[in-house]
Scaffold this motif. Structure first.
Motif, PDB file in Angstrom:
ATOM      1  N   TYR A 143       2.210  11.313  -8.633  1.00 36.20           N
ATOM      2  CA  TYR A 143       0.937  11.393  -7.925  1.00 36.20           C
ATOM      3  C   TYR A 143      -0.079  12.302  -8.608  1.00 36.20           C
ATOM      4  CZ  TYR A 143       3.280   9.003  -4.100  1.00 36.20           C
ATOM      5  OH  TYR A 143       3.954   8.089  -3.342  1.00 36.20           O
ATOM      6  N   GLY A 144       0.296  12.928  -9.695  1.00 41.61           N
ATOM      7  CA  GLY A 144      -0.648  13.784 -10.397  1.00 41.61           C
ATOM      8  C   GLY A 144       0.022  14.995 -10.988  1.00 41.61           C
ATOM      9  N   PRO A 145      -0.735  15.864 -11.655  1.00 39.81           N
ATOM     10  CA  PRO A 145      -0.187  17.010 -12.381  1.00 39.81           C
ATOM     11  C   PRO A 145       0.668  17.961 -11.541  1.00 39.81           C
ATOM     12  CG  PRO A 145      -2.508  16.711 -12.914  1.00 39.81           C
ATOM     13  CD  PRO A 145      -2.185  15.762 -11.817  1.00 39.81           C
ATOM     14  N   SER A 146       0.392  18.050 -10.251  1.00 42.56           N
ATOM     15  CA  SER A 146       1.202  18.960  -9.427  1.00 42.56           C
ATOM     16  C   SER A 146       2.627  18.436  -9.256  1.00 42.56           C
ATOM     17  CB  SER A 146       0.552  19.171  -8.059  1.00 42.56           C
ATOM     18  OG  SER A 146       0.465  17.958  -7.364  1.00 42.56           O
ATOM     19  N   PHE A 147       2.897  17.209  -9.695  1.00 44.98           N
ATOM     20  CA  PHE A 147       4.228  16.621  -9.613  1.00 44.98           C
ATOM     21  C   PHE A 147       4.943  16.679 -10.959  1.00 44.98           C
ATOM     22  CE2 PHE A 147       2.133  15.124  -5.921  1.00 44.98           C
ATOM     23  CZ  PHE A 147       3.136  14.990  -4.969  1.00 44.98           C
ATOM     24  N   LYS A 193       8.318   5.661   2.535  1.00 44.08           N
ATOM     25  CA  LYS A 193       7.709   6.954   2.244  1.00 44.08           C
ATOM     26  C   LYS A 193       8.594   7.696   1.255  1.00 44.08           C
ATOM     27  CE  LYS A 193       5.180   7.385   6.475  1.00 44.08           C
ATOM     28  NZ  LYS A 193       4.903   8.117   7.682  1.00 44.08           N
ATOM     29  N   PRO A 194       8.011   8.209   0.191  1.00 44.50           N
ATOM     30  CA  PRO A 194       8.811   8.921  -0.805  1.00 44.50           C
ATOM     31  C   PRO A 194       9.297  10.258  -0.261  1.00 44.50           C
ATOM     32  CG  PRO A 194       6.499   9.051  -1.365  1.00 44.50           C
ATOM     33  CD  PRO A 194       6.608   8.142  -0.180  1.00 44.50           C
ATOM     34  N   ASP A 195      10.469  10.665  -0.718  1.00 45.35           N
ATOM     35  CA  ASP A 195      11.019  11.965  -0.347  1.00 45.35           C
ATOM     36  C   ASP A 195      10.457  12.993  -1.317  1.00 45.35           C
ATOM     37  OD1 ASP A 195      12.446  14.185   0.370  1.00 45.35           O
ATOM     38  OD2 ASP A 195      14.381  13.415  -0.304  1.00 45.35           O
ATOM     39  N   LEU A 196       9.531  13.793  -0.831  1.00 46.64           N
ATOM     40  CA  LEU A 196       8.868  14.781  -1.681  1.00 46.64           C
ATOM     41  C   LEU A 196       9.513  16.154  -1.572  1.00 46.64           C
ATOM     42  CD1 LEU A 196       5.170  13.800  -0.922  1.00 46.64           C
ATOM     43  CD2 LEU A 196       6.635  12.978  -2.751  1.00 46.64           C
ATOM     44  N   SER A 197      10.587  16.262  -0.801  1.00 47.15           N
ATOM     45  CA  SER A 197      11.185  17.575  -0.551  1.00 47.15           C
ATOM     46  C   SER A 197      11.691  18.245  -1.832  1.00 47.15           C
ATOM     47  CB  SER A 197      12.320  17.461   0.455  1.00 47.15           C
ATOM     48  OG  SER A 197      13.348  16.626  -0.053  1.00 47.15           O
ATOM     49  N   ASN A 198      12.187  17.458  -2.786  1.00 40.46           N
ATOM     50  CA  ASN A 198      12.673  18.076  -4.021  1.00 40.46           C
ATOM     51  C   ASN A 198      11.535  18.458  -4.960  1.00 40.46           C
ATOM     52  OD1 ASN A 198      12.008  15.453  -4.589  1.00 40.46           O
ATOM     53  ND2 ASN A 198      13.689  15.120  -6.011  1.00 40.46           N
ATOM     54  N   LEU A 199      10.335  17.918  -4.718  1.00 38.68           N
ATOM     55  CA  LEU A 199       9.192  18.256  -5.565  1.00 38.68           C
ATOM     56  C   LEU A 199       8.359  19.389  -4.980  1.00 38.68           C
ATOM     57  CD1 LEU A 199       8.064  14.662  -6.445  1.00 38.68           C
ATOM     58  CD2 LEU A 199       9.259  16.253  -7.924  1.00 38.68           C
ATOM     59  N   LYS A 255       0.851  -1.184   0.000  1.00 38.06           N
ATOM     60  CA  LYS A 255       0.000   0.000   0.000  1.00 38.06           C
ATOM     61  C   LYS A 255       0.891   1.239   0.000  1.00 38.06           C
ATOM     62  CE  LYS A 255      -3.762  -0.391   2.296  1.00 38.06           C
ATOM     63  NZ  LYS A 255      -4.788  -0.459   3.334  1.00 38.06           N
ATOM     64  N   ASP A 256       0.697   2.111  -0.974  1.00 38.79           N
ATOM     65  CA  ASP A 256       1.478   3.340  -1.076  1.00 38.79           C
ATOM     66  C   ASP A 256       1.196   4.220   0.142  1.00 38.79           C
ATOM     67  OD1 ASP A 256       3.061   5.262  -2.944  1.00 38.79           O
ATOM     68  OD2 ASP A 256       1.338   6.430  -2.237  1.00 38.79           O
ATOM     69  N   PRO A 257       2.243   4.770   0.792  1.00 37.69           N
ATOM     70  CA  PRO A 257       2.031   5.571   2.006  1.00 37.69           C
ATOM     71  C   PRO A 257       1.358   6.917   1.765  1.00 37.69           C
ATOM     72  CG  PRO A 257       4.335   5.607   1.381  1.00 37.69           C
ATOM     73  CD  PRO A 257       3.657   4.642   0.459  1.00 37.69           C
ATOM     74  N   VAL A 258       1.363   7.413   0.551  1.00 43.74           N
ATOM     75  CA  VAL A 258       0.754   8.707   0.255  1.00 43.74           C
ATOM     76  C   VAL A 258      -0.705   8.547  -0.165  1.00 43.74           C
ATOM     77  CG1 VAL A 258       0.863  10.749  -1.239  1.00 43.74           C
ATOM     78  CG2 VAL A 258       2.974   9.752  -0.337  1.00 43.74           C
ATOM     79  N   THR A 259      -0.975   7.582  -1.041  1.00 42.06           N
ATOM     80  CA  THR A 259      -2.318   7.446  -1.607  1.00 42.06           C
ATOM     81  C   THR A 259      -3.102   6.253  -1.076  1.00 42.06           C
ATOM     82  OG1 THR A 259      -1.518   6.048  -3.412  1.00 42.06           O
ATOM     83  CG2 THR A 259      -1.549   8.450  -3.789  1.00 42.06           C
ATOM     84  N   ALA A 260      -2.442   5.331  -0.390  1.00 41.38           N
ATOM     85  CA  ALA A 260      -3.043   4.082   0.104  1.00 41.38           C
ATOM     86  C   ALA A 260      -3.501   3.188  -1.047  1.00 41.38           C
ATOM     87  CB  ALA A 260      -4.188   4.349   1.076  1.00 41.38           C
ATOM     88  N   ARG A 261      -2.990   3.429  -2.256  1.00 38.15           N
ATOM     89  CA  ARG A 261      -3.304   2.582  -3.406  1.00 38.15           C
ATOM     90  C   ARG A 261      -2.357   1.392  -3.435  1.00 38.15           C
ATOM     91  NH1 ARG A 261      -3.695   5.760  -8.932  1.00 38.15           N
ATOM     92  NH2 ARG A 261      -4.530   3.766  -9.589  1.00 38.15           N
ATOM     93  N   LEU A 262      -2.801   0.305  -4.023  1.00 38.45           N
ATOM     94  CA  LEU A 262      -1.964  -0.870  -4.195  1.00 38.45           C
ATOM     95  C   LEU A 262      -0.902  -0.558  -5.241  1.00 38.45           C
ATOM     96  CD1 LEU A 262      -1.884  -3.719  -3.009  1.00 38.45           C
ATOM     97  CD2 LEU A 262      -3.275  -4.476  -4.933  1.00 38.45           C
ATOM     98  N   SER A 263       0.363  -0.825  -4.898  1.00 34.36           N
ATOM     99  CA  SER A 263       1.475  -0.416  -5.730  1.00 34.36           C
ATOM    100  C   SER A 263       2.406  -1.597  -6.003  1.00 34.36           C
ATOM    101  CB  SER A 263       2.233   0.694  -4.990  1.00 34.36           C
ATOM    102  OG  SER A 263       3.419   1.035  -5.642  1.00 34.36           O
TER     103      SER A 263
END
Length: 167
Positions: free
Chosen positions: A92-96, A149-155, A45-53
């Motif tokens: 995770y979507g267009p904002s990325f 958990k993905p490192d989103l700091s650079n995004l 389960k993805d830690p950001v979206t809870a989707r199966l990954s």
């Protein structure tokens, strides 16, 4: 002027939860580290979206896909695969930014039996035929760990906020 909540209209949420959301989701049986004669993969389960990954290492890169249940099928999930560079998180979507290039599709089926098993079938983007089925078994001694958990700091750079503010 219309009344809020009045009438027979059903209110629609801006963002819907997955239709498969439940405490006893059959996709939970796929969680873990899997091995086959061809290699290894991880499903969780993805830690950001809870989707199966789905994630499979390929050299310094990795193949990633979101798995969604296939309607009308039992224990079958389908996903679109992308190739991620080392250190790069899922899209995770267009904002990325722009989406990564799709490299193929995957079908994953959970197998019932005494020993946990699953099988995958992949079709690369430039091919018409699906690959032969690859059977996986859970890795012996591999603990079920949460997805990192993905490192989103650079995004999404955040400014440091000071604890004290002047008023």
């Amino acid at each position: 002027m219309t009344k809020r909540g009045g009438g027979d209209k059903e209110l629609q949420a801006v963002q819907q939860l997955p239709k498969t959301f439940s405490l006893d989701n059959p996709g939970d049986g796929l969680h873990g580290s899997w091995k086959s004669e061809k290699g290894k993969c991880t499903i969780g389960k993805d830690p950001v979206t809870a989707r199966l990954s789905y994630t499979e290492p390929v050299g310094e890169e990795r193949v990633h896909g979101w798995l969604d249940p296939v309607s009308g099928e039992e224990s079958l999930w389908h996903g679109t695969l992308v190739l991620l560079k080392a250190g790069e998180g899922p899209w995770y979507g267009p904002s990325f930014g722009p989406p990564p290039e799709v490299v193929g599709d995957i079908n994953v089926r959970l197998l019932k039996g005494d020993k946990p098993g699953m099988e995958t079938q992949i079709r690369m983007q430039d091919e018409e035929e699906w690959s032969e089925l690859t059977k996986f078994e859970l890795e012996e001694g591999a603990e079920e760990k949460p997805m990192p958990k993905p490192d989103l700091s650079n995004l999404l750079p955040m400014e440091e906020r000071s604890e004290s503010r002047e008023t």
